[in-house]
Design an enzyme around this catalytic site. Structure first.
Site, short mmCIF file in Angstrom:
data_model
loop_
_atom_site.label_atom_id
_atom_site.label_comp_id
_atom_site.label_asym_id
_atom_site.label_seq_id
_atom_site.Cartn_x
_atom_site.Cartn_y
_atom_site.Cartn_z
N LYS A 196 12.61 6.13 -7.96
CA LYS A 196 11.46 6.82 -7.38
C LYS A 196 11.51 8.29 -7.78
O LYS A 196 12.10 9.13 -7.10
CB LYS A 196 11.47 6.67 -5.85
N SER B 295 2.77 2.01 -7.11
CA SER B 295 3.20 2.42 -5.78
C SER B 295 2.13 2.01 -4.77
O SER B 295 1.87 0.83 -4.60
CB SER B 295 3.51 3.91 -5.75
#
Length: 589
Positions: A191, A389
């Site tokens: 991430k 996402s």
């Protein structure tokens, strides 16, 4: 004194008359522009459709006939929806003999370019010609132009061909100089959305994923161009290593990257020959704005069946900021989807997603409506440039997912980020803060001090729970065990081609394939395709955000690649605490 009054009166009268005349002329001009924008275009025989790209490509066109008048030439925006439908009309219209592709510059991603390219390949099935001419071809514009029957380059022009690179910008030291520290809480080894604010270089995990997806995209470019130009992949890589940007134009002919060297007048003369137009006559040309108003020769379907295409593009937010557009507003989207769910004429829905993500909470609300809709009718997701996402969150519950091979998707992970501005406010500006509170967490999140250890633990636990929910939503939607999703989650970004191999998407293709799949799942053969939500009419759009769009556009052109990073810092102050989104700027070029 009499002369002063006389001249003053004459001046005031002149100003008033000038304002009146200017107002009348403006009304006439604007009325003419609007009237012409609504008039059906009549196609002359032996016409050429000119695709003159010089601006920015949006997922969907905006209805503003005054755009060129307000912003000036060379700053146009194009809707992917208009481009694709216009190419299809050109294919079906017997009076249009070919397409003249003028790829000056187009701000977009490779996934959208591939969708246009595929539409051009379909156009070629009509046996009509495509001719491309440019002074300078960027890599993206060359990829698009490689479908042409003839690629012409200016004798002093260039073709950019040097490979892909991703160069993210890191703001950590800049913020440190200002006395600002970004406090980060995340789940997901890959991430990387937070890295520009916490580091000065890519982490090993981020470098691994970026290397994988830019190689995947480069491989697709090589494969497609190799097939169209009949140049081996090895040769194309060798040319990139030579950096064709700085080669003489004759090298492009030798390497078969181009077919001919001509100045623009020569290219126009060549087009006249293809359309049997006399040298002294003008070509019959149609531009995108004309093609939008060409009537499509398709009889209206009488079945009453509707396939709805719902466009969701931009950052996912709980509520659209007043001065902004192109956001996926969860309140509006959930309301719209609910109406489509309850509309018995709508037999299936194609959810067109083009989003790098955003608020995890807002994504959950949209996910809920998609799952509820799926209980009553098929929902097919068509992924554009991004569906990552939060963009993947709202997609994973669909009946079926179709992505472009170069779509960036996945990035199943979340983060929270809070600025600690103690260094700026106290150390640099001399501001001091004190607090009185009833409970120990009452001032948690204040910008005047960093989080303490207990606050850090509390918020990290909150982030962990949000990530677990995201993973479960993906596992349920894709009918995969949670542990299998975990292996491909951790915030890692995948291209559409890679995502298909690991089960995150079902099929590769564009929006037309998604519509066909929706009809198949709904078991209908006859239907009308309608787009949602309704576009804002041009006058409302002009009154509501033209000023802000103009200012935003000027800031974007001034700050260039730094704009998105700085804009992201501003976005965070009003954003949801938990974000499910891609790195704010991938910088693939």
């Amino acid at each position: 004194m009499k002369d002063f009054i006389k001249y003053t009166f004459a001046t005031v009268t002149g100003i008033v008359l000038s304002v009146v005349v200017f107002t009348i002329l403006s009304i006439i001009t604007i009325s003419g522009i609007i009237a012409s924008s609504d008039t059906e275009t009549k196609v002359k025989s032996n016409s050429i459709f000119v695709l003159d790209f010089n601006g920015e490509l949006l997922e969907r066109s905006e209805d503003n006939p005054l755009e060129e008048l307000i912003y000036g030439e060379g700053s146009g925006t194009y809707g992917l929806d208009d481009v694709l439908s216009s190419i299809k009309k050109a294919k079906e219209n017997s009076d249009i003999k070919g397409i003249y592709l003028c790829p000056t510059s187009l701000s977009t991603s490779f996934a959208s370019l591939e969708e246009i390219r595929n539409a051009l390949l379909d156009f070629k099935k009509s046996k009509k010609f495509i001719v491309a001419y440019a002074d300078q071809y960027s890599q993206g514009m060359y990829y698009l132009s490689s479908v042409a029957d003839k690629i012409i380059v200016n004798p002093q022009g260039t073709i950019s061909w040097h490979g892909l690179a991703s160069e993210p910008i890191f703001y950590k030291d800049l913020l440190s100089k200002l006395g600002v520290e970004m406090q980060v809480f995340k789940v997901g080894t890959y991430k990387s959305a937070v890295e520009p604010f916490t580091s000065t270089s890519m982490s090993d995990a981020n470098r691994e994923q970026v290397t994988a997806y830019i190689n995947s995209i480069w491989g697709k470019l090589l494969s497609d161009i190799s097939k169209s130009r009949k140049i081996s992949v090895d040769s194309l890589n060798a040319y990139a290593d030579k950096n064709m940007d700085f080669q003489q134009a004759k090298e492009y002919i030798k390497c078969k990257l181009a077919d001919d060297l001509m100045y623009k007048d020569g290219a126009l003369s060549y087009l006249k020959k293809l359309t049997d137009c006399k040298e002294d006559d003008n070509l019959n040309t149609l531009y995108l704005s004309d093609m939008v108003n060409v009537k499509k020769n398709v009889p209206k379907d009488k079945s009453g069946n509707v396939i709805a295409v719902y466009y969701a593009y931009g950052d996912i937010v709980d509520e659209t900021p007043e001065t902004s557009s192109n956001y996926i507003d969860s309140k509006k989207v959930t309301s719209d989807l609910r109406k489509l769910t309850n509309d018995d004429d709508v037999k299936a829905v194609v959810l067109r997603v083009n989003s790098p993500g955003g608020s995890a909470y807002a994504s959950e609300q949209i996910w809920h409506e998609v799952v509820a809709m799926k209980e009553k009718k098929p929902v097919v997701v068509s992924m554009g440039d991004y569906a990552a996402s939060g963009g993947y969150y709202i997609s994973c519950g669909a009946s079926y997912i179709i992505a472009d091979p170069m779509t960036l998707t996945g990035s199943i992970g979340i983060f929270g980020m809070f600025p600690n501005m103690e260094g700026l406010l106290t150390d640099k500006l001399g501001l001091h803060f004190d607090v009185v509170k009833t409970n120990k967490f009452a001032d948690m999140g204040t910008i005047s001090r960093p989080f303490n250890n207990e606050e850090k633990d509390a918020f990290q636990s909150y982030i962990n729970n949000g990530y677990s929910l995201f993973v479960k939503r993906c596992a349920d939607g894709r009918k995969m065990p949670v542990q299998d999703i975990e292996k491909i989650a951790q915030g890692r970004v995948w291209t559409g081609a890679m995502a298909k191999n690991i089960g995150l998407v079902d099929e590769l293709g564009g929006i037309d394939k998604a519509i066909n799949k929706a009809a198949s799942l709904a078991k209908i053969k006859s239907y009308t395709t309608l787009s949602y939500p309704e576009k804002t009419d041009w006058f409302t759009s002009l009154l509501s955000d033209s000023k802000d769009s103009y200012i935003d556009g000027k800031l974007k052109s001034s700050f260039a690649e730094y704009y998105n990073g700085l804009k992201f810092i501003e976005y965070l102050k009003d954003a949801d605490n938990i974000q499910a989104r891609l790195p704010f700027e991938l910088n693939i070029k």
